[in-house]
Motif scaffolding. Structure first.
Motif, PDB file in Angstrom:
ATOM      1  N   GLY A   5      19.052  32.186   7.509  1.00  0.00           N
ATOM      2  CA  GLY A   5      18.739  32.861   8.736  1.00  0.00           C
ATOM      3  C   GLY A   5      19.351  34.240   8.732  1.00  0.00           C
ATOM      4  O   GLY A   5      20.163  34.575   7.908  1.00  0.00           O
ATOM      5  N   SER A   6      18.969  35.053   9.687  1.00  0.00           N
ATOM      6  CA  SER A   6      19.531  36.401   9.749  1.00  0.00           C
ATOM      7  C   SER A   6      20.371  36.542  11.003  1.00  0.00           C
ATOM      8  O   SER A   6      20.005  36.096  12.073  1.00  0.00           O
ATOM      9  CB  SER A   6      18.430  37.462   9.728  1.00  0.00           C
ATOM     10  N   ALA A   7      21.495  37.152  10.854  1.00  0.00           N
ATOM     11  CA  ALA A   7      22.397  37.386  11.967  1.00  0.00           C
ATOM     12  C   ALA A   7      22.078  38.734  12.584  1.00  0.00           C
ATOM     13  O   ALA A   7      21.597  39.631  11.929  1.00  0.00           O
ATOM     14  CB  ALA A   7      23.841  37.348  11.473  1.00  0.00           C
ATOM     15  N   GLU A   8      22.358  38.862  13.856  1.00  0.00           N
ATOM     16  CA  GLU A   8      22.173  40.137  14.548  1.00  0.00           C
ATOM     17  C   GLU A   8      23.545  40.767  14.756  1.00  0.00           C
ATOM     18  O   GLU A   8      24.495  40.106  15.141  1.00  0.00           O
ATOM     19  CB  GLU A   8      21.489  39.922  15.903  1.00  0.00           C
ATOM     20  N   TYR A   9      23.630  42.058  14.517  1.00  0.00           N
ATOM     21  CA  TYR A   9      24.872  42.791  14.664  1.00  0.00           C
ATOM     22  C   TYR A   9      24.620  43.975  15.577  1.00  0.00           C
ATOM     23  O   TYR A   9      23.566  44.580  15.548  1.00  0.00           O
ATOM     24  CB  TYR A   9      25.386  43.260  13.303  1.00  0.00           C
ATOM     25  N   GLY A  10      25.631  44.316  16.378  1.00  0.00           N
ATOM     26  CA  GLY A  10      25.492  45.399  17.335  1.00  0.00           C
ATOM     27  C   GLY A  10      25.613  46.784  16.743  1.00  0.00           C
ATOM     28  O   GLY A  10      25.141  47.747  17.327  1.00  0.00           O
ATOM     29  N   SER A  11      26.232  46.900  15.584  1.00  0.00           N
ATOM     30  CA  SER A  11      26.433  48.217  14.995  1.00  0.00           C
ATOM     31  C   SER A  11      26.530  48.095  13.485  1.00  0.00           C
ATOM     32  O   SER A  11      26.700  47.012  12.943  1.00  0.00           O
ATOM     33  CB  SER A  11      27.723  48.842  15.532  1.00  0.00           C
ATOM     34  N   VAL A  12      26.429  49.233  12.843  1.00  0.00           N
ATOM     35  CA  VAL A  12      26.574  49.262  11.391  1.00  0.00           C
ATOM     36  C   VAL A  12      27.965  48.777  11.015  1.00  0.00           C
ATOM     37  O   VAL A  12      28.122  48.026  10.046  1.00  0.00           O
ATOM     38  CB  VAL A  12      26.316  50.680  10.831  1.00  0.00           C
ATOM     39  N   SER A  13      28.984  49.169  11.775  1.00  0.00           N
ATOM     40  CA  SER A  13      30.345  48.746  11.432  1.00  0.00           C
ATOM     41  C   SER A  13      30.486  47.233  11.515  1.00  0.00           C
ATOM     42  O   SER A  13      31.165  46.626  10.691  1.00  0.00           O
ATOM     43  CB  SER A  13      31.384  49.445  12.309  1.00  0.00           C
ATOM     44  N   GLU A  14      29.834  46.586  12.485  1.00  0.00           N
ATOM     45  CA  GLU A  14      29.861  45.121  12.557  1.00  0.00           C
ATOM     46  C   GLU A  14      29.170  44.516  11.342  1.00  0.00           C
ATOM     47  O   GLU A  14      29.628  43.519  10.795  1.00  0.00           O
ATOM     48  CB  GLU A  14      29.183  44.628  13.834  1.00  0.00           C
ATOM     49  N   ASP A  41      31.483  44.960   8.370  1.00  0.00           N
ATOM     50  CA  ASP A  41      32.588  44.008   8.446  1.00  0.00           C
ATOM     51  C   ASP A  41      32.122  42.619   8.000  1.00  0.00           C
ATOM     52  O   ASP A  41      32.849  41.905   7.315  1.00  0.00           O
ATOM     53  CB  ASP A  41      33.148  43.923   9.872  1.00  0.00           C
ATOM     54  N   ALA A  42      30.914  42.245   8.385  1.00  0.00           N
ATOM     55  CA  ALA A  42      30.376  40.940   7.998  1.00  0.00           C
ATOM     56  C   ALA A  42      30.140  40.855   6.497  1.00  0.00           C
ATOM     57  O   ALA A  42      30.290  39.802   5.895  1.00  0.00           O
ATOM     58  CB  ALA A  42      29.070  40.661   8.746  1.00  0.00           C
ATOM     59  N   ILE A  43      29.798  41.967   5.902  1.00  0.00           N
ATOM     60  CA  ILE A  43      29.531  41.997   4.468  1.00  0.00           C
ATOM     61  C   ILE A  43      30.828  41.873   3.685  1.00  0.00           C
ATOM     62  O   ILE A  43      30.900  41.171   2.689  1.00  0.00           O
ATOM     63  CB  ILE A  43      28.810  43.309   4.077  1.00  0.00           C
ATOM     64  N   ILE A  65      23.200  41.806   3.729  1.00  0.00           N
ATOM     65  CA  ILE A  65      23.455  40.588   4.510  1.00  0.00           C
ATOM     66  C   ILE A  65      22.443  39.509   4.140  1.00  0.00           C
ATOM     67  O   ILE A  65      22.800  38.348   3.951  1.00  0.00           O
ATOM     68  CB  ILE A  65      23.437  40.882   6.021  1.00  0.00           C
ATOM     69  N   TRP A  66      21.163  39.879   4.018  1.00  0.00           N
ATOM     70  CA  TRP A  66      20.157  38.888   3.605  1.00  0.00           C
ATOM     71  C   TRP A  66      20.528  38.297   2.248  1.00  0.00           C
ATOM     72  O   TRP A  66      20.483  37.081   2.053  1.00  0.00           O
ATOM     73  CB  TRP A  66      18.757  39.516   3.538  1.00  0.00           C
ATOM     74  N   CYS A  67      20.909  39.152   1.331  1.00  0.00           N
ATOM     75  CA  CYS A  67      21.284  38.704  -0.009  1.00  0.00           C
ATOM     76  C   CYS A  67      22.465  37.743   0.067  1.00  0.00           C
ATOM     77  O   CYS A  67      22.450  36.674  -0.540  1.00  0.00           O
ATOM     78  CB  CYS A  67      21.619  39.909  -0.878  1.00  0.00           C
ATOM     79  N   LYS A  68      23.467  38.109   0.823  1.00  0.00           N
ATOM     80  CA  LYS A  68      24.671  37.277   0.944  1.00  0.00           C
ATOM     81  C   LYS A  68      24.327  35.921   1.554  1.00  0.00           C
ATOM     82  O   LYS A  68      24.809  34.888   1.095  1.00  0.00           O
ATOM     83  CB  LYS A  68      25.709  38.005   1.786  1.00  0.00           C
ATOM     84  N   GLN A  69      23.470  35.904   2.570  1.00  0.00           N
ATOM     85  CA  GLN A  69      23.132  34.661   3.249  1.00  0.00           C
ATOM     86  C   GLN A  69      22.204  33.763   2.437  1.00  0.00           C
ATOM     87  O   GLN A  69      22.238  32.550   2.587  1.00  0.00           O
ATOM     88  CB  GLN A  69      22.477  34.955   4.598  1.00  0.00           C
ATOM     89  N   ASN A  70      21.381  34.358   1.589  1.00  0.00           N
ATOM     90  CA  ASN A  70      20.348  33.579   0.920  1.00  0.00           C
ATOM     91  C   ASN A  70      20.537  33.376  -0.579  1.00  0.00           C
ATOM     92  O   ASN A  70      19.926  32.471  -1.143  1.00  0.00           O
ATOM     93  CB  ASN A  70      18.978  34.219   1.165  1.00  0.00           C
ATOM     94  N   LEU A  71      21.335  34.212  -1.211  1.00  0.00           N
ATOM     95  CA  LEU A  71      21.443  34.128  -2.659  1.00  0.00           C
ATOM     96  C   LEU A  71      22.840  33.799  -3.173  1.00  0.00           C
ATOM     97  O   LEU A  71      22.969  33.240  -4.255  1.00  0.00           O
ATOM     98  CB  LEU A  71      20.966  35.432  -3.304  1.00  0.00           C
TER      99      LEU A  71
END
Length: 129
Positions: free
Chosen positions: A1-10, A13-15, A54-60
């Motif tokens: 799935g894809s997460a939603e983030y409020g800003s590039v910095s968020e 940080d998730a990455i 983020i997609w790569c991290k979540q799926n691969l």
């Protein structure tokens, strides 16, 4: 799935720091090579790159097939950059990301995903790093 983030910095940080774009052996980068190159030339934004990472991290990540795909992607991406990346690589990468993230699903996008997924996966089975 894809997460939603409020800003590039968020998003960044998730990455985390595992997507370093520092050159490794032979000047290759370990991160999202085509997206990084495109950002440095002003073709993609940091936000677009972050969404792809983020997609790569979540799926691969942490799967044998995902790691093979990533190794193949980096190998082909670094070779394309060394040869002088053409705008078609940026367009193709953007089409790939838009398709897999559900942003824009087209027949052309599906063909790009199929072609590159097979190419990257097979290459990744035979290259290291």
């Amino acid at each position: 799935g894809s997460a939603e983030y409020g800003s590039v910095s968020e998003m960044m940080d998730a990455i985390g720091n595992e997507f370093s774009d520092e050159p490794g052996p032979e000047g290759e980068t370990a991160g999202c090579v085509i997206a990084t190159h495109a950002v440095s030339y002003g073709v993609f934004t940091q936000t677009e790159k972050a969404k792809a990472v983020i997609w790569c991290k979540q799926n691969l990540h942490n799967t044998w097939y995902g790691e093979a795909f990533r190794r193949g992607y980096r190998w082909h991406g670094n070779r394309a950059i060394a040869k002088g990346v053409k705008p078609t690589h940026y367009k193709e990468f953007n089409s790939f990301v838009n398709f897999v993230t559900g942003k824009k699903r087209t027949l052309k996008g599906s063909l790009t995903v199929c072609k590159r997924a097979v190419q990257f996966f097979v290459t990744g089975l035979f290259v290291k790093g």
